[in-house]
Design a protein around this motif. Structure first.
Motif, PDB file in Angstrom:
ATOM      1  N   ALA A 111      38.726  49.514  35.472  1.00 51.99           N
ATOM      2  CA  ALA A 111      37.314  50.544  35.869  1.00 51.99           C
ATOM      3  C   ALA A 111      36.994  51.602  35.476  1.00 51.99           C
ATOM      4  O   ALA A 111      37.930  52.572  35.409  1.00 51.99           O
ATOM      5  CB  ALA A 111      35.814  49.376  36.207  1.00 51.99           C
ATOM      6  N   SER A 137      33.717  53.198  40.358  1.00 51.51           N
ATOM      7  CA  SER A 137      33.906  52.124  40.248  1.00 51.51           C
ATOM      8  C   SER A 137      34.831  50.875  41.371  1.00 51.51           C
ATOM      9  O   SER A 137      35.565  51.502  41.412  1.00 51.51           O
ATOM     10  CB  SER A 137      34.016  50.815  38.928  1.00 51.51           C
ATOM     11  N   SER A 138      33.448  50.704  42.762  1.00 50.64           N
ATOM     12  CA  SER A 138      34.127  49.781  43.677  1.00 50.64           C
ATOM     13  C   SER A 138      35.423  48.636  42.908  1.00 50.64           C
ATOM     14  O   SER A 138      35.706  48.630  43.931  1.00 50.64           O
ATOM     15  CB  SER A 138      33.083  49.184  44.307  1.00 50.64           C
ATOM     16  N   HIS A 139      35.143  47.999  42.042  1.00 55.13           N
ATOM     17  CA  HIS A 139      36.498  46.994  41.049  1.00 55.13           C
ATOM     18  C   HIS A 139      37.293  47.151  41.355  1.00 55.13           C
ATOM     19  O   HIS A 139      37.978  46.468  41.662  1.00 55.13           O
ATOM     20  CB  HIS A 139      35.491  47.106  39.214  1.00 55.13           C
ATOM     21  N   ASN A 140      37.679  48.787  40.857  1.00 59.06           N
ATOM     22  CA  ASN A 140      39.022  49.345  40.661  1.00 59.06           C
ATOM     23  C   ASN A 140      39.609  49.153  42.643  1.00 59.06           C
ATOM     24  O   ASN A 140      40.480  47.622  42.736  1.00 59.06           O
ATOM     25  CB  ASN A 140      39.827  50.808  40.788  1.00 59.06           C
ATOM     26  N   THR A 141      38.830  49.186  43.508  1.00 56.17           N
ATOM     27  CA  THR A 141      39.053  48.830  44.859  1.00 56.17           C
ATOM     28  C   THR A 141      39.767  47.723  45.647  1.00 56.17           C
ATOM     29  O   THR A 141      40.560  47.174  46.096  1.00 56.17           O
ATOM     30  CB  THR A 141      38.194  49.503  46.098  1.00 56.17           C
ATOM     31  N   THR A 142      38.867  46.782  44.910  1.00 62.80           N
ATOM     32  CA  THR A 142      38.528  45.535  45.284  1.00 62.80           C
ATOM     33  C   THR A 142      39.438  44.573  44.923  1.00 62.80           C
ATOM     34  O   THR A 142      39.960  44.123  45.605  1.00 62.80           O
ATOM     35  CB  THR A 142      36.997  45.057  44.479  1.00 62.80           C
ATOM     36  N   PHE A 143      39.331  45.200  43.255  1.00 62.73           N
ATOM     37  CA  PHE A 143      41.195  44.303  42.497  1.00 62.73           C
ATOM     38  C   PHE A 143      42.504  44.860  43.464  1.00 62.73           C
ATOM     39  O   PHE A 143      43.104  43.366  43.487  1.00 62.73           O
ATOM     40  CB  PHE A 143      40.378  44.750  41.039  1.00 62.73           C
ATOM     41  N   PRO A 162      39.209  40.861  30.729  1.00 61.51           N
ATOM     42  CA  PRO A 162      38.266  41.371  31.728  1.00 61.51           C
ATOM     43  C   PRO A 162      38.477  42.858  31.567  1.00 61.51           C
ATOM     44  O   PRO A 162      39.192  43.692  30.940  1.00 61.51           O
ATOM     45  CB  PRO A 162      38.992  40.384  32.948  1.00 61.51           C
ATOM     46  N   GLU A 163      38.173  43.091  32.577  1.00 64.23           N
ATOM     47  CA  GLU A 163      37.780  44.844  32.336  1.00 64.23           C
ATOM     48  C   GLU A 163      38.768  45.150  33.830  1.00 64.23           C
ATOM     49  O   GLU A 163      39.181  46.434  32.850  1.00 64.23           O
ATOM     50  CB  GLU A 163      36.634  45.520  33.844  1.00 64.23           C
ATOM     51  N   ILE A 164      39.484  44.386  34.158  1.00 64.98           N
ATOM     52  CA  ILE A 164      40.993  45.051  34.725  1.00 64.98           C
ATOM     53  C   ILE A 164      41.607  43.927  34.540  1.00 64.98           C
ATOM     54  O   ILE A 164      41.459  43.160  35.138  1.00 64.98           O
ATOM     55  CB  ILE A 164      40.675  45.247  36.390  1.00 64.98           C
TER      56      ILE A 164
END
Length: 282
Positions: A112, A116-122, A217-219
């Motif tokens: 992402a 984006s916080s999505h990278n950290t969550t992933f 998906p994004e990641i």
């Protein structure tokens, strides 16, 4: 008379029994023998809790960590009528430890945008999944580093990618109170199994995406980017040298004076200014 002997003692363990006698004298009767030990810190005595000296002069060093020159002197007579004889034995006692073996692997993911916080969550979720894969083998996956890059694609534009670098290490099974057969307890055996499980996991990710009719998906993992290397490391101040230490060729042995190891490298590097055992800087 003077003898010099190399001895290897595991770091923070009890040393082997170190004799204050030669093979020749062991077969003789000695009259009124007097034994005396000296170490890098001076005179050794059983009054010190880390030192044990038997009545016959045998030395055991408890929780050993002080490498260096140890000398044992023995004064004795072979007959009551003869004058006293002197014998000095010099021991070079080296602390050693087992190398730290682990796999280091890198994998690239389409990511992402950087903020984006999505990278950290992933990243956290991926680490948890990988650890669950290898926990039964008493292995552990740790994140070494995460790097974000813009990658120019062939005949395409820029895309965001994350480069994950992880280590896979085997934990001490005795500490984990697990029952296991000797072969199953072997660290390299367990690490190999963990390696295959991780490789299988990344292959499955590719298959899932291929078979899915959904949009990407994004990641997601980029096929073919998983790389694994086997790593040996010694503690700072220790190194492997089969030429200098042929009796302990695969051990991480404390660096001798004249050398040092500042990092988790595998060899002691030359340093003429180093005068101590186990130097970590020059």
């Amino acid at each position: 008379i003077f003898f010099s002997v190399k001895v290897y003692a595991k770091l923070n363990h009890n040393s082997p029994r170190i004799l204050c006698i030669t093979n020749h004298l062991r077969n003789l009767e000695l009259i009124d023998p007097v034994f005396q030990w000296n170490g890098p810190g001076g005179h050794l005595s059983s009054k010190n809790s880390s030192v044990k000296i038997s009545p016959t002069g045998t030395l055991i060093l408890r929780h050993f960590n002080l490498s260096g020159v140890y000398t044992c002197s023995i004064v004795y007579k072979l007959t009551a009528m003869q004058p006293h004889k002197n014998l000095l034995i010099k021991y070079l006692i080296y602390a050693y430890s087992d190398p730290k073996h682990y796999y280091e692997f890198t994998a690239q993911y389409h990511a992402a945008p950087w903020n984006s916080s999505h990278n950290t969550t992933f990243e956290k979720a991926l680490l948890q999944i990988l650890n669950k894969l290898v926990v039964e083998l008493s292995c552990e996956v740790r994140l070494i580093k995460t790097e974000c890059h813009h990658v120019k694609m062939q005949r395409g534009g820029l895309q965001n990618e994350i480069f994950f670098t992880f280590s896979v290490t085997s934990l001490n099974r005795k500490k984990h109170n697990r029952q296991c057969q000797q072969s199953a307890c072997d660290a390299s055996h367990r690490l190999n199994k963990a390696k295959h499980l991780i490789e299988k996991f990344f292959k499955q990710q590719v298959e899932v995406i291929r078979k899915s009719s959904e949009p990407l998906p994004e990641i997601y993992y980029i096929d073919g980017t998983l790389q694994m290397v086997w790593v040996d490391r010694c503690y700072p101040g220790y190194g492997i040298n089969a030429v200098m230490h042929p009796d302990c060729p695969e051990c991480c042995v404390v660096c001798s004076p004249g050398s040092h190891n500042p990092s988790n490298g595998i060899h002691c590097l030359r340093c003429d200014r180093s005068l101590i055992y186990g130097a970590t800087k020059c």
